[in-house]
Motif scaffolding. Structure first.
Motif: not given
Length: 218
Positions: A140-169
């Motif tokens: 919650g606080p992360v989203r409040a502090r780091y506000r980016y427009h969703a158009d910059d990088a919508p979640a649909t641009l990320f594949t399932e494996k990329e999301v998995a890598v992000l979670r491990l990062l």
């Protein structure tokens, strides 16, 4: 052929910073049983800054909330002086705003005060090895502090494996550990990380994780 025994690993050297003497004593006993070398203790950030130049360590394990010079202010002063010693902050779930400030100041990770002994040792070892641990950060606080427009990088641009890598990062895992967890080559993971950074428009893994949280990718 007689096997040559491996040379013993050198214990990770740490500085322990907390304003409560009983907490320090308990942590020291726990850490030393886990094979961690507590080089010195400090009751606040000022004492840490005074002792560290003469007693270099691999990791500073510091409470965030302390009277006088707290953990974040001590971290800022360390970085301003050019000291890059990794700092692992001790925290609780209600410290989310402080965690963001600590991340901006240059902390390598956060550890909950009620962490299991094995998790404590693992976190210190990983931070000493150059990894970053961001998992306890509240979204919650992360989203409040780091506000980016969703158009910059919508979640649909990320594949399932990329999301998995992000979670491990976000968990502070290295490319080698991610590769092992996902049964992929380390070079493949490096490629995934490069693509992720490019899609998020960031230069480093920490900012990529924070932005991914903001955009609800993870």
């Amino acid at each position: 052929m007689t096997a040559i025994p491996e040379a013993p690993r050198e214990a990770v050297r740490i500085a322990l910073v907390d304003d409560q003497a009983l907490v320090r004593a308990g942590l020291r006993a726990l850490l030393e049983r886990q094979g961690i070398n507590v080089v010195f203790e400090a009751a606040d950030g000022a004492e840490l800054l005074e002792q560290l130049p003469g007693l270099p360590v691999d990791v500073v394990l510091s409470d965030i909330r302390m009277p006088g010079v707290d953990g974040i202010e001590a971290l800022r002063r360390l970085r301003d002086s050019g000291d890059a010693t990794p700092v692992l902050m001790l925290t609780t779930f209600d410290d989310s705003e402080l965690l963001l400030r600590a991340t901006e100041a240059g902390a390598q990770g956060f550890l909950l005060k009620d962490a299991a002994p094995a998790d404590l040792r693992d976190a210190i070892t990983r931070v000493a090895a150059g990894q970053t641990l961001l998992q306890p950060v509240s979204t919650g606080p992360v989203r409040a502090r780091y506000r980016y427009h969703a158009d910059d990088a919508p979640a649909t641009l990320f594949t399932e494996k990329e999301v998995a890598v992000l979670r491990l990062l976000a968990g502070g895992y290295s490319n080698k550990e991610i590769a092992r967890a996902m049964f992929l080559a380390e070079g493949t993971i490096k490629n995934y990380v490069s693509v992720i950074l490019d899609k998020l428009g960031t230069r480093d893994r920490t900012r990529a994780v924070l932005k991914a949280i903001t955009l609800r990718v993870i």
